[in-house]
Design a protein around this motif. Sequence first.
Motif, mmCIF file in Angstrom:
data_model
loop_
_atom_site.group_PDB
_atom_site.id
_atom_site.type_symbol
_atom_site.label_atom_id
_atom_site.label_comp_id
_atom_site.label_asym_id
_atom_site.label_seq_id
_atom_site.Cartn_x
_atom_site.Cartn_y
_atom_site.Cartn_z
ATOM 1 N N PRO A 153 0.797 -1.237 0.000
ATOM 2 C CA PRO A 153 0.000 0.000 0.000
ATOM 3 C C PRO A 153 0.826 1.281 0.000
ATOM 4 O O PRO A 153 0.333 2.333 -0.419
ATOM 5 C CB PRO A 153 -0.823 -0.114 1.293
ATOM 6 N N HIS A 291 -4.285 -2.335 6.760
ATOM 7 C CA HIS A 291 -3.903 -3.254 5.687
ATOM 8 C C HIS A 291 -3.685 -4.643 6.263
ATOM 9 O O HIS A 291 -3.060 -4.806 7.320
ATOM 10 C CB HIS A 291 -2.621 -2.767 5.009
ATOM 11 N N PHE A 324 -5.733 2.628 -3.152
ATOM 12 C CA PHE A 324 -5.594 2.458 -1.711
ATOM 13 C C PHE A 324 -5.773 3.766 -0.944
ATOM 14 O O PHE A 324 -5.396 3.852 0.224
ATOM 15 C CB PHE A 324 -4.234 1.841 -1.388
#
Length: 396
Positions: A153, A291, A324
């Motif tokens: 990410p 995440h 993201f």
Amino acid sequence: MRRWLPFVIALLASTRSRAQLWDNLFSDPLGTDSAETQVLSLKVDATAFFRDNEYDGSSLTNGYTLPGVRLCPALTYNPISQIHLELGGYAIFYDGASKYPNYAFHDVATWKGSQYSRGSHALPFFRAEARLKTLTLVLGDIYGAQNHRMIYPLFNPELSLSADPEMGFQLLLNRKRVHLDAWLDWQSYIYELDTHQEAFTVGVNSEIRWNPKRGRLRWTTPVQLLIQHRGGEQDTTSLGVQTVANASIGLRLDADPRGHALSHVRAEANALLSYQQSGSLWPFQTGYATHASAQLTLWQCVAIEAGYVGAPKQYANLFGSPFFGTLSIVDDALRLRGVRTAYLRADYTYAFTRQYKLGADFELLSAHSRRLDETKFSFGVYFRVCPSFRLKAFKR
């Protein structure tokens, strides 16, 4: 189908690559690890690639294709085993392109210069590397991009196909319980009366190893930081000083089952933070996300990863995929309140030798929020060759 199965398994088992593809094809070993000293060599590093991002109709980003070649030939020399030197050039060619920006290739922000270089995007390349026991110092062109091993990410590995080589200095520390990669990448240098902004990125990737002894299970805590600063004392633009940052902390488990098919397992969870210390690049000051991912490596050459990134309110990233975050690069007026993105990645790497590697990957992304509901995919094929030819051995 059954008669072909043993052949397929044999083909997969014959490769001695360690997936994941981006780490395997686009990261480099330290030059000071070489046993050859006082030998002048020519390293020919070339990567042919074709990557297609089918993002048509996305509210977060544009779709595009990257067909081209990346070249980085260099003369290498180790006067002693602790010192490594490289001198060469870097160039990138996209099929069908006729002109390229001069620098900061992956960033089309307002501080980019208006000049162009014709025919290719080319830069000189020089690296000086010195190893002091467990500490390695790198000056010039550092070990950047995928070598930093940032979490997905925070850093889109596709930048290995578009970003300039990182230039500045780097510290690499590798001890029993701690690994540290700290660097400064100077992306835009300004002279007096220049009409663009100075820009540099500071990064840290540290890893705390809780059970450093080699075993089937290894617990680590990755702590990562990216800070980009724009502006300076000689800045003549009206943009002002701008400083933005991303950070993450998490817990990671690596397991080596040592089976014939399942060769590696990784699971991790991370907390992400975005922070704008000054400027107005982002429409908010702070944001956060979470995440989680799990990855399986099969036959040491096939990697399958499933993951999730959730931003319950707002979150922005510097070098990560737009899927993201909650900011659109297509529509500046679009402000999403919370984005949840699930992804699935699969790749295959075949190593003919250590110098010749072929790979392919596929990725599926599904992003959702109150005003967003889209599923997109991308795929790519890559072939990297990196042979080294001994030119002259000097007398010791």
